[in-house]
Design a protein around this motif. Structure first.
Motif, PDB file in Angstrom:
ATOM      1  N   ILE A   1      24.916  38.930  18.399  1.00 21.05           N
ATOM      2  CA  ILE A   1      25.488  40.269  18.633  1.00 21.05           C
ATOM      3  C   ILE A   1      24.729  40.970  19.761  1.00 21.05           C
ATOM      4  CG2 ILE A   1      25.782  42.569  17.627  1.00 21.05           C
ATOM      5  CD1 ILE A   1      26.341  41.053  14.929  1.00 21.05           C
TER       6      ILE A   1
ATOM      7  N   LEU B   1      32.185  36.401  18.760  1.00 25.69           N
ATOM      8  CA  LEU B   1      31.986  35.985  17.363  1.00 25.69           C
ATOM      9  C   LEU B   1      33.288  35.496  16.752  1.00 25.69           C
ATOM     10  CD1 LEU B   1      29.961  39.047  15.998  1.00 25.69           C
ATOM     11  CD2 LEU B   1      29.044  36.921  16.956  1.00 25.69           C
TER      12      LEU B   1
ATOM     13  N   SER C   1      25.828  39.801  23.012  1.00 24.91           N
ATOM     14  CA  SER C   1      27.267  39.986  23.231  1.00 24.91           C
ATOM     15  C   SER C   1      28.025  38.666  23.271  1.00 24.91           C
ATOM     16  CB  SER C   1      27.531  40.767  24.522  1.00 24.91           C
ATOM     17  OG  SER C   1      26.936  42.037  24.453  1.00 24.91           O
ATOM     18  N   ARG C   2      27.589  37.693  22.464  1.00 24.55           N
ATOM     19  CA  ARG C   2      28.332  36.439  22.363  1.00 24.55           C
ATOM     20  C   ARG C   2      29.591  36.689  21.548  1.00 24.55           C
ATOM     21  NH1 ARG C   2      27.298  34.019  26.383  1.00 24.55           N
ATOM     22  NH2 ARG C   2      27.027  36.180  26.822  1.00 24.55           N
TER      23      ARG C   2
ATOM     24  N   ALA D   1      29.719  43.740  11.861  1.00 23.41           N
ATOM     25  CA  ALA D   1      30.409  43.158  13.022  1.00 23.41           C
ATOM     26  C   ALA D   1      31.415  42.106  12.586  1.00 23.41           C
ATOM     27  CB  ALA D   1      29.399  42.548  13.982  1.00 23.41           C
ATOM     28  N   ILE D   2      31.143  41.417  11.501  1.00 18.40           N
ATOM     29  CA  ILE D   2      32.053  40.402  10.969  1.00 18.40           C
ATOM     30  C   ILE D   2      33.241  41.067  10.288  1.00 18.40           C
ATOM     31  CG2 ILE D   2      32.272  38.548   9.264  1.00 18.40           C
ATOM     32  CD1 ILE D   2      30.688  37.780  11.775  1.00 18.40           C
TER      33      ILE D   2
ATOM     34  N   LYS E   1      21.474  35.491   9.172  1.00 20.29           N
ATOM     35  CA  LYS E   1      21.491  36.902   9.588  1.00 20.29           C
ATOM     36  C   LYS E   1      20.759  37.070  10.919  1.00 20.29           C
ATOM     37  CE  LYS E   1      20.256  41.604   8.188  1.00 20.29           C
ATOM     38  NZ  LYS E   1      20.252  42.029   9.549  1.00 20.29           N
TER      39      LYS E   1
ATOM     40  N   THR F   1      36.120  41.647  12.528  1.00 16.80           N
ATOM     41  CA  THR F   1      36.572  40.505  13.308  1.00 16.80           C
ATOM     42  C   THR F   1      37.560  39.670  12.507  1.00 16.80           C
ATOM     43  OG1 THR F   1      34.389  40.444  14.336  1.00 16.80           O
ATOM     44  CG2 THR F   1      35.746  38.500  14.614  1.00 16.80           C
TER      45      THR F   1
ATOM     46  N   HIS G   1      28.058  41.117   7.440  1.00 18.48           N
ATOM     47  CA  HIS G   1      27.577  42.010   8.503  1.00 18.48           C
ATOM     48  C   HIS G   1      28.745  42.873   8.983  1.00 18.48           C
ATOM     49  CE1 HIS G   1      25.998  43.228  12.384  1.00 18.48           C
ATOM     50  NE2 HIS G   1      24.813  42.757  12.025  1.00 18.48           N
TER      51      HIS G   1
ATOM     52  N   LEU H   1      22.929  35.644  13.705  1.00 14.83           N
ATOM     53  CA  LEU H   1      24.056  36.541  13.967  1.00 14.83           C
ATOM     54  C   LEU H   1      23.603  37.793  14.705  1.00 14.83           C
ATOM     55  CD1 LEU H   1      27.030  37.334  13.671  1.00 14.83           C
ATOM     56  CD2 LEU H   1      26.472  38.197  11.381  1.00 14.83           C
ATOM     57  N   ASP H   2      22.514  38.396  14.268  1.00 17.37           N
ATOM     58  CA  ASP H   2      21.999  39.589  14.953  1.00 17.37           C
ATOM     59  C   ASP H   2      21.687  39.301  16.419  1.00 17.37           C
ATOM     60  OD1 ASP H   2      22.203  41.207  12.697  1.00 17.37           O
ATOM     61  OD2 ASP H   2      20.094  40.968  12.124  1.00 17.37           O
TER      62      ASP H   2
END
Length: 141
Positions: free
Chosen positions: A77, A83, A80-81, A99-100, A70, A103, A97, A73-74
């Motif tokens: 994010i 994902l 701005s990589r 954002a996932i 986590k 995606t 998450h 990943l945070d």
């Protein structure tokens, strides 16, 4: 293309297969199995996230529940990589998450020619990573 793979230790066998397939396709892959004793491991991980062109999260119940995954990943994010969630075990996407959840996920639960081709198509067609933000966001502890 430099790829960072975030994964839970319990999924190491599946992730090693994923890593081998990406390296066979000539991608430069980094995962924390390369760290050795005495290194500042968290700083090394954060540097690898900053320098990656693609952040892959190996999705499983283990990674969804992992504090380290986590945090990685945070940070990805915040930087701005790009994902790419890759499912290595069946997992309820609603637990992931947010954002996932938005995606496209590649299913790699069964290593096959079909899953390999799907993975390569997505990785090869990713847009380039944007420049890092300036100033950098605060690094997770």
């Amino acid at each position: 293309m430099r790829i960072f793979i975030s994964y839970a230790r319990q999924d190491q066998a599946a992730v090693e297969a994923l890593n081998a397939d990406l390296e066979r396709a000539r991608f430069q892959v980094w995962m924390d199995e390369e760290l050795i004793g005495g290194e500042s491991w968290w700083d090394t991980i954060l540097e690898q996230i900053r320098s990656c062109d693609l952040f892959i999260i190996a999705m499983s119940p283990n990674s969804v529940g992992s504090r380290a995954c986590k945090a990685e990943l945070d940070y990805a994010i915040a930087l701005s990589r790009p994902l790419l969630p890759v499912k290595v075990q069946e997992v309820a996407i609603q637990l992931a998450h947010p954002a996932i959840a938005r995606t496209q996920m590649v299913d790699y639960t069964t290593r096959s020619m079909e899953s390999l081709l799907a993975l390569m198509a997505v990785v090869a067609n990713r847009p380039p990573a944007p420049p890092l933000p300036d100033p950098l966001p605060e690094a997770p502890t």
